[in-house]
Enzyme design. Structure first.
Site, PDB file in Angstrom:
ATOM      1  N   ARG A   1       3.404  -4.921 -10.963  1.00  0.00           N
ATOM      2  CA  ARG A   1       4.345  -6.094 -10.391  1.00  0.00           C
ATOM      3  C   ARG A   1       4.244  -6.079  -8.880  1.00  0.00           C
ATOM      4  NH1 ARG A   1      10.285  -4.688 -12.223  1.00  0.00           N
ATOM      5  NH2 ARG A   1      10.448  -6.670 -10.264  1.00  0.00           N
TER       6      ARG A   1
ATOM      7  N   SER B   1       6.773  -5.909  -6.592  1.00  0.00           N
ATOM      8  CA  SER B   1       7.685  -5.368  -5.556  1.00  0.00           C
ATOM      9  C   SER B   1       7.405  -4.370  -4.940  1.00  0.00           C
ATOM     10  CB  SER B   1       8.940  -5.581  -6.263  1.00  0.00           C
ATOM     11  OG  SER B   1       8.371  -4.200  -7.538  1.00  0.00           O
TER      12      SER B   1
ATOM     13  N   LYS C   1      13.568   3.083 -17.858  1.00  0.00           N
ATOM     14  CA  LYS C   1      14.418   2.534 -18.171  1.00  0.00           C
ATOM     15  C   LYS C   1      14.612   0.606 -18.493  1.00  0.00           C
ATOM     16  CE  LYS C   1      17.836   1.310 -14.830  1.00  0.00           C
ATOM     17  NZ  LYS C   1      19.360   1.380 -13.795  1.00  0.00           N
ATOM     18  N   ASP C   2      13.079   0.395 -18.025  1.00  0.00           N
ATOM     19  CA  ASP C   2      12.989  -1.372 -17.663  1.00  0.00           C
ATOM     20  C   ASP C   2      12.114  -1.399 -19.443  1.00  0.00           C
ATOM     21  OD1 ASP C   2      14.423  -1.369 -15.476  1.00  0.00           O
ATOM     22  OD2 ASP C   2      12.621  -2.002 -14.379  1.00  0.00           O
TER      23      ASP C   2
ATOM     24  N   THR D   1      26.947  -5.858  -9.153  1.00  0.00           N
ATOM     25  CA  THR D   1      25.958  -5.533  -9.632  1.00  0.00           C
ATOM     26  C   THR D   1      26.289  -6.265 -11.192  1.00  0.00           C
ATOM     27  OG1 THR D   1      25.567  -3.409 -10.967  1.00  0.00           O
ATOM     28  CG2 THR D   1      27.411  -4.284 -10.996  1.00  0.00           C
TER      29      THR D   1
ATOM     30  N   SER E   1      24.799  -4.971 -13.645  1.00  0.00           N
ATOM     31  CA  SER E   1      24.224  -4.329 -15.069  1.00  0.00           C
ATOM     32  C   SER E   1      25.756  -4.302 -15.891  1.00  0.00           C
ATOM     33  CB  SER E   1      24.844  -2.626 -14.109  1.00  0.00           C
ATOM     34  OG  SER E   1      24.939  -1.608 -15.257  1.00  0.00           O
ATOM     35  N   LEU E   2      25.819  -4.530 -16.955  1.00  0.00           N
ATOM     36  CA  LEU E   2      27.350  -4.031 -17.409  1.00  0.00           C
ATOM     37  C   LEU E   2      27.420  -3.351 -18.429  1.00  0.00           C
ATOM     38  CD1 LEU E   2      25.583  -7.086 -20.650  1.00  0.00           C
ATOM     39  CD2 LEU E   2      27.287  -7.548 -18.590  1.00  0.00           C
ATOM     40  N   ARG E   3      26.616  -2.084 -18.259  1.00  0.00           N
ATOM     41  CA  ARG E   3      27.079  -0.795 -18.037  1.00  0.00           C
ATOM     42  C   ARG E   3      28.163  -0.556 -16.934  1.00  0.00           C
ATOM     43  NH1 ARG E   3      24.756   3.344 -15.950  1.00  0.00           N
ATOM     44  NH2 ARG E   3      23.118   1.928 -15.218  1.00  0.00           N
ATOM     45  N   ARG E   4      27.557  -0.503 -15.780  1.00  0.00           N
ATOM     46  CA  ARG E   4      27.970   0.229 -14.476  1.00  0.00           C
ATOM     47  C   ARG E   4      29.319  -0.673 -14.474  1.00  0.00           C
ATOM     48  NH1 ARG E   4      21.537  -0.866 -11.333  1.00  0.00           N
ATOM     49  NH2 ARG E   4      21.998   1.250 -11.409  1.00  0.00           N
TER      50      ARG E   4
ATOM     51  N   ARG F   1      21.494  -9.860  -8.127  1.00  0.00           N
ATOM     52  CA  ARG F   1      20.302 -10.070  -8.591  1.00  0.00           C
ATOM     53  C   ARG F   1      19.080 -10.170  -7.571  1.00  0.00           C
ATOM     54  NH1 ARG F   1      17.481 -12.149 -12.882  1.00  0.00           N
ATOM     55  NH2 ARG F   1      15.827 -10.402 -11.477  1.00  0.00           N
ATOM     56  N   GLY F   2      17.751  -9.618  -7.641  1.00  0.00           N
ATOM     57  CA  GLY F   2      16.518 -10.109  -6.790  1.00  0.00           C
ATOM     58  C   GLY F   2      16.243  -8.669  -6.457  1.00  0.00           C
ATOM     59  N   ASN F   3      15.053  -8.248  -5.719  1.00  0.00           N
ATOM     60  CA  ASN F   3      14.463  -6.858  -5.758  1.00  0.00           C
ATOM     61  C   ASN F   3      15.247  -5.757  -4.767  1.00  0.00           C
ATOM     62  OD1 ASN F   3      13.502  -7.424  -2.743  1.00  0.00           O
ATOM     63  ND2 ASN F   3      11.693  -8.339  -3.929  1.00  0.00           N
TER      64      ASN F   3
ATOM     65  N   THR G   1      15.865  -7.913  -1.838  1.00  0.00           N
ATOM     66  CA  THR G   1      17.026  -9.043  -1.465  1.00  0.00           C
ATOM     67  C   THR G   1      18.328  -8.136  -1.570  1.00  0.00           C
ATOM     68  OG1 THR G   1      15.053  -9.539  -2.819  1.00  0.00           O
ATOM     69  CG2 THR G   1      17.356 -11.080  -2.509  1.00  0.00           C
ATOM     70  N   ARG G   2      18.637  -7.642  -2.766  1.00  0.00           N
ATOM     71  CA  ARG G   2      20.270  -6.995  -2.752  1.00  0.00           C
ATOM     72  C   ARG G   2      20.197  -6.269  -1.174  1.00  0.00           C
ATOM     73  NH1 ARG G   2      20.393  -5.212  -9.344  1.00  0.00           N
ATOM     74  NH2 ARG G   2      18.485  -6.281  -9.912  1.00  0.00           N
TER      75      ARG G   2
ATOM     76  N   CYS H   1      19.405  -4.229 -22.810  1.00  0.00           N
ATOM     77  CA  CYS H   1      20.444  -4.352 -21.631  1.00  0.00           C
ATOM     78  C   CYS H   1      21.152  -5.457 -21.753  1.00  0.00           C
ATOM     79  CB  CYS H   1      19.519  -4.277 -20.077  1.00  0.00           C
ATOM     80  SG  CYS H   1      18.851  -6.261 -20.414  1.00  0.00           S
TER      81      CYS H   1
HETATM   82  C1  DPM Z   1      17.897  -2.070 -16.175  1.00  0.00           C
HETATM   83  C2  DPM Z   1      19.424  -2.331 -15.156  1.00  0.00           C
HETATM   84  C3  DPM Z   1      19.300  -2.578 -13.792  1.00  0.00           C
HETATM   85  C4  DPM Z   1      17.553  -2.402 -14.554  1.00  0.00           C
HETATM   86  C5  DPM Z   1      20.541  -1.951 -16.403  1.00  0.00           C
HETATM   87  C6  DPM Z   1      21.437  -0.668 -15.911  1.00  0.00           C
HETATM   88  C7  DPM Z   1      19.838  -2.535 -13.114  1.00  0.00           C
HETATM   89  C8  DPM Z   1      20.607  -3.872 -13.250  1.00  0.00           C
HETATM   90  C9  DPM Z   1      21.719  -4.398 -12.147  1.00  0.00           C
HETATM   91  C10 DPM Z   1      18.010  -1.586 -17.570  1.00  0.00           C
HETATM   92  N1  DPM Z   1      17.269  -2.092 -15.309  1.00  0.00           N
HETATM   93  O1  DPM Z   1      20.918   0.514 -15.251  1.00  0.00           O
HETATM   94  O2  DPM Z   1      22.805  -0.758 -16.396  1.00  0.00           O
HETATM   95  O3  DPM Z   1      21.838  -3.917 -11.050  1.00  0.00           O
HETATM   96  O4  DPM Z   1      21.709  -5.581 -11.792  1.00  0.00           O
HETATM   97  C11 DPM Z   1      16.283  -1.408 -11.873  1.00  0.00           C
HETATM   98  C12 DPM Z   1      16.420  -0.134 -11.421  1.00  0.00           C
HETATM   99  C13 DPM Z   1      15.244   0.597 -11.063  1.00  0.00           C
HETATM  100  C14 DPM Z   1      14.791   0.319 -12.296  1.00  0.00           C
HETATM  101  C15 DPM Z   1      16.931  -0.947 -10.455  1.00  0.00           C
HETATM  102  C16 DPM Z   1      18.186  -0.357  -9.721  1.00  0.00           C
HETATM  103  C17 DPM Z   1      15.064   1.725 -10.204  1.00  0.00           C
HETATM  104  C18 DPM Z   1      15.752   3.452 -11.010  1.00  0.00           C
HETATM  105  C19 DPM Z   1      14.638   3.811 -12.072  1.00  0.00           C
HETATM  106  C20 DPM Z   1      16.689  -2.233 -12.444  1.00  0.00           C
HETATM  107  N2  DPM Z   1      14.915  -0.549 -12.994  1.00  0.00           N
HETATM  108  O5  DPM Z   1      19.458   0.200 -11.622  1.00  0.00           O
HETATM  109  O6  DPM Z   1      19.429   0.224  -9.447  1.00  0.00           O
HETATM  110  O7  DPM Z   1      13.321   4.134 -12.098  1.00  0.00           O
HETATM  111  O8  DPM Z   1      15.440   3.653 -13.444  1.00  0.00           O
END
Ligand code: DPM
Length: 372
Positions: free
Chosen positions: A13, A15, A85-86, A132, A134-137, A154-156, A159-160, A248
């Site tokens: 990507r 980013s 995790k993605d 955030t 993230s529903l988890r957080r 949102r955003g990279n 941006t955040r 997710c």
């Molecule tokens: C996934 C989540 C998020 C990313 C959901 C979660 C965060 C989304 C958000 C599955 N992927 O964590 O509950 O905060 O809106 C993502 C990040 C990284 C990989 C950035 C982040 C970097 C760290 C890594 C986005 N994917 O979580 O702050 O390599 O694990």
């Protein structure tokens, strides 16, 4: 020809974080294989283009990966570096995760608005706004800080951080520590959340390399950087998520530990509002007997991860830990919590689609008025 280097094409990507991750893997591979050259092919994915909706409200699992996977399947690139995790727990049969790189921090971190410099979450006002998507957080932190408001952001990463500093909308945002450190933003980390405060996402902090399933040349290239400890933990965590049929779209969190003889996986399922949760732990001992080794059928993977240079029986034990934990939760009220969370996110996906359709209609009307 003597002196000729083999060129490997690497998809990424565009980013900054994606390119940093890609270049980290390439640098490591170059150290090991001096006879290879790497060429980065960068592309924009659908997920990069949709910036106005929370990921959980878009309803597709492969937003950031599909375009890259197509390039892999076509042979335009030989491997792609991802944040594990993605990557969904199921990927197309033609592709595999050829290696999992040694994990960076798996924890979440708090980044404060500059006006709160020096503070921790505990020091913030009751009605603070936390960014955030993230529903988890949100679920876990809502439980601990019931008066906080959780808003999508949102955003990279660039941006955040800009939104946090300039919009004056958020008091703090929560991001993965690994991403912040890779970007060189260590000085913005106000607090690292321990698993007792916020358990992490499946495979958080681990990078993975995806390649074609039968591409032995690339698999051999990646094999030396397949990290055994990380791979085993991620196999357990991904097996847990796969068995729960999570993604997710639901608040699922984990915490895993590994010793020479055992793997231990703690996992939780939360309601979206964080009010209900079920958490349990499974510990499994790795069999010592070589006789216990099972033969892998050709091409067998563990939630898409190849075993590669890792003893099969270790991978099987890790996978069993994840599946057993999920099965244990699924016979408790966790099953209802999960089903309700899925229903709510599905509803949010539909509401979001309607909102966007409405927005498009309004825009078309405005354009018509303007042109007449
Ligand atoms: C996934 C989540 C998020 C990313 C959901 C979660 C965060 C989304 C958000 C599955 N992927 O964590 O509950 O905060 O809106 C993502 C990040 C990284 C990989 C950035 C982040 C970097 C760290 C890594 C986005 N994917 O979580 O702050 O390599 O694990």
């Amino acid at each position: 020809m003597e002196g000729t280097k083999t060129v490997v094409k690497v998809g990424s990507r565009k980013s900054q974080l994606a390119l940093i991750q890609t270049n980290t893997i390439i640098a490591k591979l170059k150290e090991i294989h001096s006879n290879y050259e790497f060429e980065v092919v960068s592309m924009t994915t659908t997920g990069d283009k949709i910036l106005d909706s929370a990921l959980s409200k878009i309803g597709a699992k492969d937003l950031f990966t599909r375009e890259l996977e197509l390039a892999l399947e076509k042979g335009d690139v030989d491997f792609v570096v991802h944040s594990l995790k993605d990557l969904p727990t199921r990927i197309v049969d033609s592709l595999v995760i050829g290696c999992v790189y040694k994990r960076d921090s798996e924890y979440d971190a708090v980044v404060m608005h500059p006006k709160h410099k020096g503070k921790k979450l505990d020091d913030l006002d009751e009605n603070s706004v936390i960014g955030t998507s993230s529903l988890r957080r949100a679920a876990q932190l809502a439980r601990r800080f019931p008066t906080f408001k959780f808003e999508n952001i949102r955003g990279n990463l660039n941006t955040r951080l800009k939104k946090l500093d300039e919009d004056n909308k958020y008091d703090a945002i929560i991001l993965a520590e690994a991403g912040l450190v890779r970007m060189g933003w260590n000085d913005r980390i106000a607090q690292v959340l321990t698993p007792s405060e916020c358990m992490y996402a499946v495979s958080q902090g681990a990078m993975a390399v995806e390649c074609r399933a039968g591409d032995e040349k690339t698999l051999a290239l990646l094999s030396p950087i397949h990290d055994q400890d990380t791979a085993l933990q991620c196999i357990a965590e991904r097996a847990f998520l796969k068995q729960l049929e999570g993604g997710c779209s639901v608040p699922v969190c984990v915490c895993s530990t590994l010793t020479d003889s055992q793997i231990s996986l703690k996992g939780g399922v939360y309601s979206i509002d964080g009010k209900q949760s079920v958490i349990d732990t499974v510990t499994k001992t790795f069999p010592e007997e070589p006789a216990a080794k099972k033969k892998a059928t050709n091409g067998h993977t563990f939630s898409a991860i190849v075993h590669g240079n890792i003893e099969l029986v270790l991978c099987q034990t890790a996978e069993a830990a994840g599946m057993e934990l999920a099965n244990r939760l699924l016979v408790t009220e966790a099953a209802d919590i999960l089903a309700e969370a899925k229903r709510q996110t599905a509803e949010a996906v539909i509401a979001e689609q309607k909102r966007k359709e409405q927005e498009a209609v309004e825009k078309a009307k405005m354009a018509e008025t303007a042109s007449s």
